[in-house]
Design a protein around this motif. Structure first.
Motif, PDB file in Angstrom:
ATOM      1  N   ASP A 111       0.841  -1.203   0.000  1.00  0.00           N
ATOM      2  CA  ASP A 111       0.000   0.000   0.000  1.00  0.00           C
ATOM      3  C   ASP A 111       0.873   1.250   0.000  1.00  0.00           C
ATOM      4  O   ASP A 111       0.788   2.083   0.897  1.00  0.00           O
ATOM      5  CB  ASP A 111      -0.915  -0.009   1.241  1.00  0.00           C
ATOM      6  CG  ASP A 111      -1.928   1.131   1.236  1.00  0.00           C
ATOM      7  OD1 ASP A 111      -2.263   1.629   0.145  1.00  0.00           O
ATOM      8  OD2 ASP A 111      -2.372   1.528   2.334  1.00  0.00           O
ATOM      9  N   PRO A 112       1.740   1.410  -1.016  1.00  0.00           N
ATOM     10  CA  PRO A 112       2.647   2.567  -1.034  1.00  0.00           C
ATOM     11  C   PRO A 112       1.918   3.899  -1.169  1.00  0.00           C
ATOM     12  O   PRO A 112       2.437   4.949  -0.782  1.00  0.00           O
ATOM     13  CB  PRO A 112       3.547   2.299  -2.247  1.00  0.00           C
ATOM     14  CG  PRO A 112       2.743   1.381  -3.121  1.00  0.00           C
ATOM     15  CD  PRO A 112       1.938   0.531  -2.188  1.00  0.00           C
ATOM     16  N   ALA A 113       0.707   3.884  -1.714  1.00  0.00           N
ATOM     17  CA  ALA A 113      -0.050   5.124  -1.879  1.00  0.00           C
ATOM     18  C   ALA A 113      -0.734   5.568  -0.588  1.00  0.00           C
ATOM     19  O   ALA A 113      -1.306   6.662  -0.531  1.00  0.00           O
ATOM     20  CB  ALA A 113      -1.089   4.953  -2.984  1.00  0.00           C
ATOM     21  N   GLY A 114      -0.685   4.736   0.429  1.00  0.00           N
ATOM     22  CA  GLY A 114      -1.289   5.100   1.707  1.00  0.00           C
ATOM     23  C   GLY A 114      -2.799   5.079   1.680  1.00  0.00           C
ATOM     24  O   GLY A 114      -3.451   5.919   2.317  1.00  0.00           O
ATOM     25  N   GLY A 115      -3.372   4.108   0.984  1.00  0.00           N
ATOM     26  CA  GLY A 115      -4.827   3.993   0.922  1.00  0.00           C
ATOM     27  C   GLY A 115      -5.451   3.736   2.283  1.00  0.00           C
ATOM     28  O   GLY A 115      -6.554   4.205   2.569  1.00  0.00           O
ATOM     29  N   VAL A 116      -4.739   2.973   3.111  1.00  0.00           N
ATOM     30  CA  VAL A 116      -5.184   2.743   4.493  1.00  0.00           C
ATOM     31  C   VAL A 116      -4.418   3.707   5.396  1.00  0.00           C
ATOM     32  O   VAL A 116      -3.192   3.656   5.478  1.00  0.00           O
ATOM     33  CB  VAL A 116      -4.926   1.291   4.936  1.00  0.00           C
ATOM     34  CG1 VAL A 116      -5.366   1.102   6.383  1.00  0.00           C
ATOM     35  CG2 VAL A 116      -5.646   0.314   4.024  1.00  0.00           C
ATOM     36  N   ARG A 144       7.089   5.444  22.699  1.00  0.00           N
ATOM     37  CA  ARG A 144       7.745   4.432  21.882  1.00  0.00           C
ATOM     38  C   ARG A 144       6.999   4.227  20.569  1.00  0.00           C
ATOM     39  O   ARG A 144       5.782   4.110  20.540  1.00  0.00           O
ATOM     40  CB  ARG A 144       7.798   3.121  22.665  1.00  0.00           C
ATOM     41  CG  ARG A 144       8.678   2.046  22.049  1.00  0.00           C
ATOM     42  CD  ARG A 144       8.669   0.806  22.927  1.00  0.00           C
ATOM     43  NE  ARG A 144       9.556  -0.214  22.417  1.00  0.00           N
ATOM     44  CZ  ARG A 144      10.845  -0.320  22.720  1.00  0.00           C
ATOM     45  NH1 ARG A 144      11.374   0.550  23.558  1.00  0.00           N
ATOM     46  NH2 ARG A 144      11.596  -1.276  22.212  1.00  0.00           N
ATOM     47  N   ARG A 145       7.731   4.176  19.465  1.00  0.00           N
ATOM     48  CA  ARG A 145       7.133   4.015  18.146  1.00  0.00           C
ATOM     49  C   ARG A 145       7.188   2.564  17.698  1.00  0.00           C
ATOM     50  O   ARG A 145       8.086   1.816  18.064  1.00  0.00           O
ATOM     51  CB  ARG A 145       7.857   4.885  17.115  1.00  0.00           C
ATOM     52  CG  ARG A 145       7.863   6.369  17.471  1.00  0.00           C
ATOM     53  CD  ARG A 145       8.557   7.174  16.398  1.00  0.00           C
ATOM     54  NE  ARG A 145       8.624   8.584  16.772  1.00  0.00           N
ATOM     55  CZ  ARG A 145       9.058   9.542  15.969  1.00  0.00           C
ATOM     56  NH1 ARG A 145       9.473   9.244  14.743  1.00  0.00           N
ATOM     57  NH2 ARG A 145       9.090  10.804  16.382  1.00  0.00           N
ATOM     58  N   LEU A 146       6.234   2.193  16.860  1.00  0.00           N
ATOM     59  CA  LEU A 146       6.238   0.855  16.278  1.00  0.00           C
ATOM     60  C   LEU A 146       7.054   0.798  14.997  1.00  0.00           C
ATOM     61  O   LEU A 146       7.725  -0.187  14.719  1.00  0.00           O
ATOM     62  CB  LEU A 146       4.806   0.410  15.980  1.00  0.00           C
ATOM     63  CG  LEU A 146       3.963  -0.038  17.160  1.00  0.00           C
ATOM     64  CD1 LEU A 146       2.525  -0.302  16.704  1.00  0.00           C
ATOM     65  CD2 LEU A 146       4.549  -1.282  17.803  1.00  0.00           C
ATOM     66  N   SER A 147       6.981   1.870  14.200  1.00  0.00           N
ATOM     67  CA  SER A 147       7.656   1.890  12.904  1.00  0.00           C
ATOM     68  C   SER A 147       7.859   3.337  12.489  1.00  0.00           C
ATOM     69  O   SER A 147       6.979   4.175  12.707  1.00  0.00           O
ATOM     70  CB  SER A 147       6.819   1.162  11.857  1.00  0.00           C
ATOM     71  OG  SER A 147       7.299   1.422  10.544  1.00  0.00           O
ATOM     72  N   PRO A 148       9.018   3.642  11.848  1.00  0.00           N
ATOM     73  CA  PRO A 148       9.219   5.004  11.332  1.00  0.00           C
ATOM     74  C   PRO A 148       8.286   5.346  10.179  1.00  0.00           C
ATOM     75  O   PRO A 148       8.159   6.507   9.803  1.00  0.00           O
ATOM     76  CB  PRO A 148      10.688   4.998  10.880  1.00  0.00           C
ATOM     77  CG  PRO A 148      11.021   3.559  10.651  1.00  0.00           C
ATOM     78  CD  PRO A 148      10.202   2.778  11.630  1.00  0.00           C
ATOM     79  N   LEU A 149       7.623   4.340   9.617  1.00  0.00           N
ATOM     80  CA  LEU A 149       6.720   4.559   8.494  1.00  0.00           C
ATOM     81  C   LEU A 149       5.296   4.854   8.934  1.00  0.00           C
ATOM     82  O   LEU A 149       4.434   5.144   8.096  1.00  0.00           O
ATOM     83  CB  LEU A 149       6.724   3.329   7.571  1.00  0.00           C
ATOM     84  CG  LEU A 149       8.086   2.954   6.984  1.00  0.00           C
ATOM     85  CD1 LEU A 149       7.985   1.671   6.168  1.00  0.00           C
ATOM     86  CD2 LEU A 149       8.626   4.088   6.125  1.00  0.00           C
TER      87      LEU A 149
END
Length: 454
Positions: free
Chosen positions: A385-390, A407-412
């Motif tokens: 989902d590179p377009a960030g649809g979700v 605390r973060r789960l992911s930098p993305l």
């Protein structure tokens, strides 16, 4: 074009905002109270020293009262001015404000601006006589610190209460009579009447039953257990309470009594959702009820209560909703802090039907297996989902004192701190600034917009 220094500024302010929203300087599951306070104090000094205007502007965000008081104290101590100070003081609980005034007095912060703020806050109080009875010593200290002279019997009550044979103001007269009349104490605020009841030797059950009509909503909720033990059926109106507080109360009950409060939790969530109700499309939530959601002895089950409150609020905001607890729990009100944190598997399950929005409520300690959630989110964002649809956001109710952030789960995936569920929609918006697509200009504009709306 934003420079590297601009981006660092934006990141610093967002880091501070997350800390100021979540941490209250109290013990957490993985950090002592001392570690929390030391870490938080460093952040306040760092942001105030480097970005004084933005530091004061963070009062426009949903920072908790503990940090709001620290911001106001530091701004006034530096002889600064913040247009949001008076607005924020009006939103804080009176005990917190009086405590702040006491700290300003202790530290010798007594400039003209400080005295004017204390004066204006006192004059805006709806019933100064009530405050004088309930917070007498704190109010007296604030009045002295601001060089004020309360007129008439209010001044006499604060500084020479036995000078008058009687008071014309009913609550002041009730306080005077309560020293020798039992009946008079039931005309006083609960916290004041409690001391007089002990002095007169009134049995606890009798006192609770007769003082019940004068209890505030918070006092009713706090005393619900004592009322039940005394055989008094006086339940708090949970639907009118803040969501996290109501959720904390429900989680404190025996399992057999919890389901009868589901309707009240849903009503509180519908009230919090307001006009946004049903407008968020399809929403999936991953909610953390692992052992660390216990919190600490001083914040018992707080992270779990935040997750439960968010569950019902997201249910109200969504057109269609699916809530997934890390334990696999089917009935949310039966939640209890137990077991590991298999966030990765639950995130996979939540993303499978491709909802419009995924909200993860967790302290971020993914440990079953470690790092799976981050890997799932990386693959999802970069490949599937590179377009960030979700739209994905992680809300964290726990401040990590060692990392100076939540605390973060992911930098993305953007992460925002959360304390009160009612702030969830605004925090989802704030989290968007953490994705690196906006700089300090946009952040300043956002803070100015929030401030103007106050």
């Amino acid at each position: 074009m934003d420079t590297y220094a601009d981006l660092i500024e934006c990141e610093d302010v967002l880091l501070f905002a997350n800390a100021a929203i979540t941490s209250t300087g109290q013990r957490e599951f993985r950090a002592t109270a001392g570690e929390q306070r030391l870490s938080l104090d460093f952040l306040h000094r760092y942001i105030h020293g480097n970005y004084p205007d933005l530091y004061a502007a963070t009062l426009a965000l949903d920072v908790n009262d503990h940090n709001a008081a620290m911001i106001i104290h530091n701004v006034l101590k530096a002889r600064g001015d913040g247009p949001l100070i008076s607005w924020r003081l009006a939103r804080m609980s009176p005990p917190r404000v009086y405590r702040l005034f006491g700290e300003l007095r202790r530290d010798g912060v007594n400039n003209r601006r400080t005295r004017a703020i204390i004066r204006d806050w006192l004059l805006a109080r709806p019933d100064l006589a009530f405050d004088a009875v309930k917070y007498r010593s704190a109010m007296k200290a604030a009045v002295r610190h601001a060089h004020l002279r309360p007129p008439g019997e209010l001044g006499d009550f604060l500084f020479a209460p036995h000078r008058r044979a009687r008071f014309d103001t009913p609550v002041l007269e009730a306080w005077r009579r309560a020293h020798h009349e039992r009946q008079a104490l039931y005309e006083l605020p609960y916290t004041v009447a409690e001391g007089f009841a002990a002095r007169h030797g009134i049995p606890r059950a009798v006192f609770l039953e007769r003082i019940a009509p004068r209890l505030t909503r918070s006092e009713r909720l706090r005393l619900a257990g004592a009322h039940e033990r005394a055989g008094i059926r006086d339940r708090a109106d949970l639907a009118a309470m803040p969501l996290v507080r109501a959720a904390s109360y429900v989680l404190s009950l025996p399992y057999g009594e919890r389901r009868q409060h589901v309707a009240a939790l849903r009503a509180a969530a519908a009230r919090a959702a307001g006009p946004r109700r049903g407008t968020w499309g399809s929403v999936a939530a991953v909610l953390d009820d692992s052992f660390s959601s216990f919190g600490s002895p001083v914040k018992r089950r707080r992270p779990l209560a935040v997750a439960l409150a968010c569950h019902y609020l997201l249910e109200a905001l969504a057109g269609s909703y699916r809530g997934l607890w890390v334990s696999g729990l089917a009935d949310p009100v039966m939640a209890r802090p137990d077991g590991p944190t298999p966030l990765g598997q639950r995130v996979l399950d939540a993303l499978d039907p491709r909802p419009d929005r995924l909200v993860i409520v967790s302290d971020g300690w993914d440990n079953a297996p470690p790092g799976l959630a981050a890997e799932v989110l990386r693959v999802w964002r970069r490949r599937l989902d590179p377009a960030g649809g979700v739209r994905i956001v992680h809300l964290n109710p726990v401040y990590d004192a060692e990392r100076f952030e939540v605390r973060r789960l992911s930098p993305l995936v953007p992460t925002a701190g959360i304390r009160d569920a009612e702030d969830l929609p605004a925090l989802v918006e704030l989290a968007g600034f953490a994705q690196g697509r906006t700089g300090p200009a946009e952040l300043r504009a956002y803070l100015e917009e929030r401030a103007a709306a106050r």
